[in-house]
Design an enzyme around this catalytic site. Structure first.
Site, PDB file in Angstrom:
ATOM      1  N   HIS A   1      12.701 -47.848  20.314  1.00  0.00           N
ATOM      2  CA  HIS A   1      12.815 -47.898  18.854  1.00  0.00           C
ATOM      3  C   HIS A   1      11.861 -48.969  18.332  1.00  0.00           C
ATOM      4  O   HIS A   1      11.664 -49.993  18.963  1.00  0.00           O
ATOM      5  CB  HIS A   1      14.248 -48.264  18.432  1.00  0.00           C
ATOM      6  CG  HIS A   1      14.559 -47.912  17.014  1.00  0.00           C
ATOM      7  ND1 HIS A   1      14.241 -48.734  15.966  1.00  0.00           N
ATOM      8  CD2 HIS A   1      15.131 -46.813  16.470  1.00  0.00           C
ATOM      9  CE1 HIS A   1      14.631 -48.169  14.830  1.00  0.00           C
ATOM     10  NE2 HIS A   1      15.171 -47.002  15.111  1.00  0.00           N
TER      11      HIS A   1
ATOM     12  N   ASP B   1      19.321 -40.938  18.764  1.00  0.00           N
ATOM     13  CA  ASP B   1      19.099 -39.542  19.169  1.00  0.00           C
ATOM     14  C   ASP B   1      19.518 -39.265  20.601  1.00  0.00           C
ATOM     15  O   ASP B   1      19.435 -38.113  21.045  1.00  0.00           O
ATOM     16  CB  ASP B   1      17.619 -39.199  18.987  1.00  0.00           C
ATOM     17  CG  ASP B   1      17.233 -39.230  17.518  1.00  0.00           C
ATOM     18  OD1 ASP B   1      16.283 -39.945  17.152  1.00  0.00           O
ATOM     19  OD2 ASP B   1      17.944 -38.573  16.726  1.00  0.00           O
TER      20      ASP B   1
END
Ligand code: SDX
Length: 443
Positions: free
Chosen positions: A320, A378
């Site tokens: 991320h 996700d």
């Protein structure tokens, strides 16, 4: 809206001002430093080009604050996510999606009457203009639902003219409610169209998440009872995806909106950006990756590929830009995955085992530890959605549905700021300098 250190372009509050000194070609420039309520200070470079005739250079915006905001705060090192100051794990366990929508839109948790009014407003705007139904028929049956959502949401500006004037606060409010209310209907219709089943209209006597499940899975041939466990899991997934500071799709919505474009066109732009596998498309890509791995014994092969600089393969659902610790949403989703799959009697789902073993193997590997790569939102969401009966092609549409309130809240915050300017970045030009045209016979 709470203004930061600078009340506006030229008026400064009476607080002591920190500055950063920049020396260039023997000249020193004092740049104001603005302190936020949380997170790093920012160096205000708004006057830098005028003063020093230089640009700053930050292609991926890794060190750039593009706006000021009071909506969502992320601490990537702590793995913290706050919506209007409330931690995401508390909202996920104690609140529900429409209450979080109210919080994001209006800045405070609603009192009972406010919540009832807001929920009634949303409930009574879930139907689409009937003529829009024909838009779906223009797509091939095998169209990706995200392609359909991008098209249909953009087309809303052709049907809801009375809520496209962004300078009218009432029209901004109407557009906000319409988008939040109608997105589940559009997503469900996109799904139904691709599976060749008739559209199911929303109902006013069931909650937001139950409505979406019913519009997706009910068929005329038999009654459909919404499983309350699935409805709660669905609502929690909506909540966990609602907003996330200035991510790529939110920045797309802000930039598109800064030109004065109507809200439906701007949200369609956000949907298009979210579709990418590096962003919201990762939930579909992650489950496809887990299915490709298939069994625990193949995990080392994929870990090796993810570390191989010559292999473009990346572990989808991992890493991320901001989180250098586990994404707090992934933590909640991991718990939900266990709970939902057990309640659905599929706790021995081999793909969930592969996901957990993959997470453990990656986190134990120095490559991922050094680069601070952890599971993101996700990584587990797709496992839950698949267990709930959704095809992988519906994962990102569900992300888009959930994130609509975040895009809208950030859009309203920007549009209602009198200091708002059109976004127009500059560049580091590395091309040819001026040269004369050469006729073809002389080339
Ligand atoms: C979302 O921004 C948001 O808030 C987004 C989001 C939201 O709610 O809006 O949180 C939703 O988009 C989550 C992210 C979903 N994407 C994925 O899961 C796709 C896989 N992840 C990566 O592509 C990547 O981690 C990104 C895109 C998420 C972040 O990329 P960055 O910040 O630009 O980091 P990078 O590409 O510069 O990577 C840093 C290093 C690189 O190695 P080096 O060049 O330094 O040697 O880490 C490596 C990368 O190769 N790396 C990975 C990796 N992610 C980064 N290596 C293997 N697998 C990965 N997943």
């Amino acid at each position: 809206m709470a203004r930061l250190y600078w009340e506006d372009e030229n008026v400064m509050t009476d607080k002591p001002q920190k500055t950063a000194s920049l020396t260039l070609d023997g000249k020193t420039y004092e740049l104001p430093v603005i302190s936020p309520t949380a997170g790093p200070d920012v160096i205000d470079i708004r006057k830098l080009y005028a003063q020093a005739n230089v640009f700053t250079y930050d292609p991926g915006f890794t060190s750039t604050a593009a706006c000021d905001s009071t909506i969502t705060f992320i601490d990537g090192d702590l793995g913290e996510l706050l919506h209007r100051g409330y931690p995401i794990d508390q909202l996920a366990s104690k609140s529900h999606y429409l209450e979080v929508c109210f919080l994001l839109l209006y800045g405070h948790l609603p009192e009972a009457g406010e919540l009832e009014t807001f929920e009634s407003l949303v409930t009574n705007h879930t139907m689409l203009h009937e003529q829009m139904v024909h838009l779906f028929r223009g797509f091939r049956r095998d169209a990706h639902p995200m392609a359909i959502m991008t098209g249909v949401v953009g087309a809303m500006s052709a049907f809801y003219h009375d809520s496209t004037d962004i300078n009218d606060p009432h029209q901004r409010e109407v557009a906000s409610i319409r988008l939040i209310a109608k997105m589940p209907t559009i997503a469900a219709m996109a799904f139904k169209y691709t599976v060749g089943q008739p559209f199911v209209y929303p109902r006013n006597d069931i909650d937001y998440a139950s409505n979406f499940l019913r519009m997706c899975f009910a068929v005329p041939a038999e009654d459909y009872e919404v499983n309350p466990i699935l409805a709660r899991a669905m609502d929690r997934i909506f909540t966990l995806h609602a907003d996330h500071e200035q991510n790529a799709s939110t920045s797309t919505v802000r930039l598109a909106s800064s030109s004065g474009a109507n809200p439906f066109a701007c949200i369609a732009a956000g949907i298009a950006c979210l579709w990418g596998p590096a962003h919201g498309g990762a939930n579909q890509a992650c489950l496809e990756m887990l299915n490709e791995i298939g069994t625990v014994d193949r995990i080392p092969e994929f870990i090796a590929r993810a570390k191989d600089k010559n292999d473009p393969f990346r572990l989808m659902g991992f890493g991320h830009r901001v989180y250098k610790n586990i994404d707090p949403r992934a933590k909640v989703l991991k718990e939900s995955a266990d709970e939902v799959l057990e309640l659905l009697g599929v706790e021995n789902n081999p793909i969930l085992q592969v996901a957990k073993e993959l997470e453990a193997a990656a986190l134990a590997d120095p490559y991922f530890a050094e680069k601070k790569l952890f599971p993101n939102v996700d990584f587990y969401s797709g496992i839950i959605l698949e267990a709930m009966g959704f095809p992988t092609s519906m994962f990102t549409p569900i992300f888009a549905l959930s994130r609509t309130v975040g895009w809208i809240s950030q859009w309203k915050e920007m549009i209602s700021d009198p200091a708002m300017k059109i976004g127009r970045p500059r560049q580091l030009y590395c091309g040819e300098v001026a040269r004369d045209y050469v006729d073809i016979e002389n080339r």
